[in-house]
Design an enzyme around this catalytic site. Sequence first.
Site, PDB file in Angstrom:
ATOM      1  N   ASP A 448       0.858  -1.180   0.000  1.00  0.00           N
ATOM      2  CA  ASP A 448       0.000   0.000   0.000  1.00  0.00           C
ATOM      3  C   ASP A 448       0.899   1.236   0.000  1.00  0.00           C
ATOM      4  O   ASP A 448       2.116   1.118   0.139  1.00  0.00           O
ATOM      5  CB  ASP A 448      -0.966   0.004   1.200  1.00  0.00           C
ATOM      6  CG  ASP A 448      -0.267   0.058   2.549  1.00  0.00           C
ATOM      7  OD1 ASP A 448       0.941  -0.239   2.615  1.00  0.00           O
ATOM      8  OD2 ASP A 448      -0.925   0.393   3.558  1.00  0.00           O
ATOM      9  N   TYR A 450       3.060   4.656   0.837  1.00  0.00           N
ATOM     10  CA  TYR A 450       3.764   5.164   2.005  1.00  0.00           C
ATOM     11  C   TYR A 450       2.799   6.010   2.825  1.00  0.00           C
ATOM     12  O   TYR A 450       1.968   6.733   2.273  1.00  0.00           O
ATOM     13  CB  TYR A 450       4.949   6.032   1.585  1.00  0.00           C
ATOM     14  CG  TYR A 450       6.028   5.299   0.815  1.00  0.00           C
ATOM     15  CD1 TYR A 450       6.660   4.190   1.361  1.00  0.00           C
ATOM     16  CD2 TYR A 450       6.425   5.728  -0.446  1.00  0.00           C
ATOM     17  CE1 TYR A 450       7.669   3.528   0.659  1.00  0.00           C
ATOM     18  CE2 TYR A 450       7.430   5.072  -1.149  1.00  0.00           C
ATOM     19  CZ  TYR A 450       8.048   3.971  -0.593  1.00  0.00           C
ATOM     20  OH  TYR A 450       9.033   3.321  -1.277  1.00  0.00           O
ATOM     21  N   HIS A 570       9.286  -8.646   0.763  1.00  0.00           N
ATOM     22  CA  HIS A 570       9.151  -7.196   0.612  1.00  0.00           C
ATOM     23  C   HIS A 570      10.515  -6.540   0.795  1.00  0.00           C
ATOM     24  O   HIS A 570      11.332  -6.990   1.613  1.00  0.00           O
ATOM     25  CB  HIS A 570       8.170  -6.663   1.664  1.00  0.00           C
ATOM     26  CG  HIS A 570       7.676  -5.283   1.396  1.00  0.00           C
ATOM     27  ND1 HIS A 570       8.401  -4.167   1.746  1.00  0.00           N
ATOM     28  CD2 HIS A 570       6.535  -4.825   0.810  1.00  0.00           C
ATOM     29  CE1 HIS A 570       7.732  -3.088   1.402  1.00  0.00           C
ATOM     30  NE2 HIS A 570       6.599  -3.451   0.827  1.00  0.00           N
TER      31      HIS A 570
END
Length: 609
Positions: A448, A450, A570
Site C-alpha cells: 500500500d 507510504y 518485501h
Amino acid sequence: MIFGFSRHVASWSQTLTKSSFTQSMRLSFVQRRTLASYRKSQIFMMPEGPEVRTLVDQLQGGVGKRLVNIQVLSGRYRQNGPPDGFVEFASTITRYVPGDDEVDNVDIIQEWNCKGKFIYIVLDDGKQEHQDPNFQRTIFVTLGMTGKFVAEKVHRQDSRFARWSMELLDVNTMKTIKIFYHDQRNFGTLKFCLKRADLQEKLDSLGPDILDNYITDQMFLDIVAAQKQDLNICKFLMNQTKISGVGNYILAEALYRARIDPFASLHEINESQLKSLFREIRTTALQSYQANGLTRQNGGQYNNMDGEAGRFSFELQCYGKETCAKGKPVLRETNGPHDRTIWYTEDQLFMPRDLRMTESAQSFQRDDSSSEQMEETDSVGLSDGLTEPSWRNVLAETFETESFRALEAFLEDERRQGATVYPPPQDIFSALNSCPFDQVKVVIVGQDPYHGPGQGNGMAFSVRSGIQPPPSLQNIFREAMSDVGIAQPLHGNLQCWARQGILLLNSVLTVRQGEANSHANKGWEEFTDLIIRRLNDDRENLVFLLWGRPAATKAKCVDEGRHHVIRTSHPSPLGATKTTSPFLSSKCFSRCNEYLTSVGNAPIDWSVV
C-alpha cells in the site's frame, strides 16, 4: 526519588563506578575544548543541525560500549515519572555487577547518530530469545533549546541542570564512564523504543538533512513546489518535516546571503533565487559544522570555535549583529513570520514592511470569504482521478459496481471524520495514468502507499523528487545497483520506470496517515485483482514482480504459462533478508530483463534519472 535501571530492574547494581569520560572516550584536543566551553558561556539559541552533528561526532567513542545504567536525575521525568518506554526498555537490559570477572558482551551501543536535530542511539538485541524482526532497542534524544552532553569532570563543576546520565562499560578494559545530559531550560526530551519501525517512522517524518550530500538543489526545488505557495519562507525552512537541521541562525544567515525577504511567501521567490538560497543554507550549515558548531554567546559576541589552529574560521554576517558584513544596519524583529526573532537588512525586502502587512490583511479577508464556496465546488468522484483513456475504457464497468461505490463511500467517510488519507485524490491512480494499458511490460506489485507526509504519490515504492527515499526504496536501489549496475540514484521518483512500461501498482491504493495497511480489506484488493486479471487475459509475456506477502496473493490472477512471475520478500528492512525468498540478492531486475529479451521484448533500463 531517582528513576534508573536499578530501580525498575531489581537485579541491577546501584553502585556507580566513577571514571574519567575523557580517558575512555579519548577525545581530541578540539573535542575537549568544545566540551569545556559549555561551562564558560550560556547557550542562547536552539542547537541546530551543525551543533547536533558535532555533538554526535564527539560521542562516537560510546559506540561499541555496553550500556549498564541510565538514571534520571531531575526535571520533568523525576517529577512526573520516567520517560516514555523507559520501564519496558529497562526490562530488556542484562544485569551488570561491578567487579564480576566475566561480563556478558550484550547491550552494546551499535549506532549513535542524528538526522537534523534528532539524535538516536541504537543497541544490539541483547539476550532476547524471540526472533521478532521488528525488535530493536533505540533511545530518542532531542536537545531543546539548551540541552548538551558533558563529561563527568564538567558535571562535577556545575551540576545544577543535570537531568539524566548514562553509564557505559568498556568490555575490554572493564572501565566505566558516565556521560551527563544538562539542560538549563529543561525542554529536551528522552524516549525509549523497542520497535525498529518506531525509529524508521521518526526518520521518515523528517525532511532531508541539510548537511547530507544526498540533498541537491533540484530536490530542494521539488520540495518547495510541493508546498502551498502562500506559505512563508521562514515557516517552510523551519519545518523539520520539509528540511531538517535548519534553525534560526542558519535561516537568518542564508536569507541574508541570498538576499531573500524573510516575510515573502514561496510564490514570490523565483527558481534562481531558490537555488541561491539552497546554496547559502548548505554553505552556512557546512561552514558552521566545520567550525564545530556555533551556539554560544559571550558579552553579546558569538565565540567562533575554529577547530584546530589554522584549520577554519566561521563568522556570521547578519544573525545577532548590529551591522551586517556590508556595514548596513541589521533589523531585529522579535515577532518574525515564524513567531521567532528574525534578523535582516532593508535591502532584502521585496516590498516595504508596512505595505506587506496591509496586503496580508486584505488577502486574509479574501481567502476567508471564499472558503465556503471552494468547499461546495471542489467535490469530485473517486473515478475522476483516472484520466488515462485506455485504463478508463478497461475499468469503465467497474466504476459502476456496488463494491466500487462502497469503496468511494468509505474514503469519503474517512476524510469527513478528519483522517488524513494518502495519496491525495488526484494521485490515487497515478500508476495507471503514467503507464497506458497497452504499453505495460512489467508489473511491480507492492502493499500500500507510504503513510508519511509527502511520501505517497500513487505509484508503488516511488516518491516525488525532493522526498527522501524511504528504507524500502533504498533497498530497491541497493539491489538494482548490485544486480544490474545502475548508478546511485539522486532521487526516488520512478516516473522513468513507468515511461518504459512498468506499472507500479500497490495492492491497496490508499492509506491513513501513520497507519500502514489501514485501508486493507476495504475493497481495493478486488479492484487491483481486476487490473491484474485484465492484464493477464489481454496481454502476453508480461513480467510480474511480486514483492511481499500481499503482492504474492496476486499470483492467483496470473497464468504463469503465459507470463513470468518473480516472487520475493518485501524490500522493507523488516523482511528484505529474512525469508526463504529474500529481496536482497534476488537479482530480480536481471531476471526480469532476461525474460523480456527471451520473448523478443526490449529490456528495462533500471537507471533512475
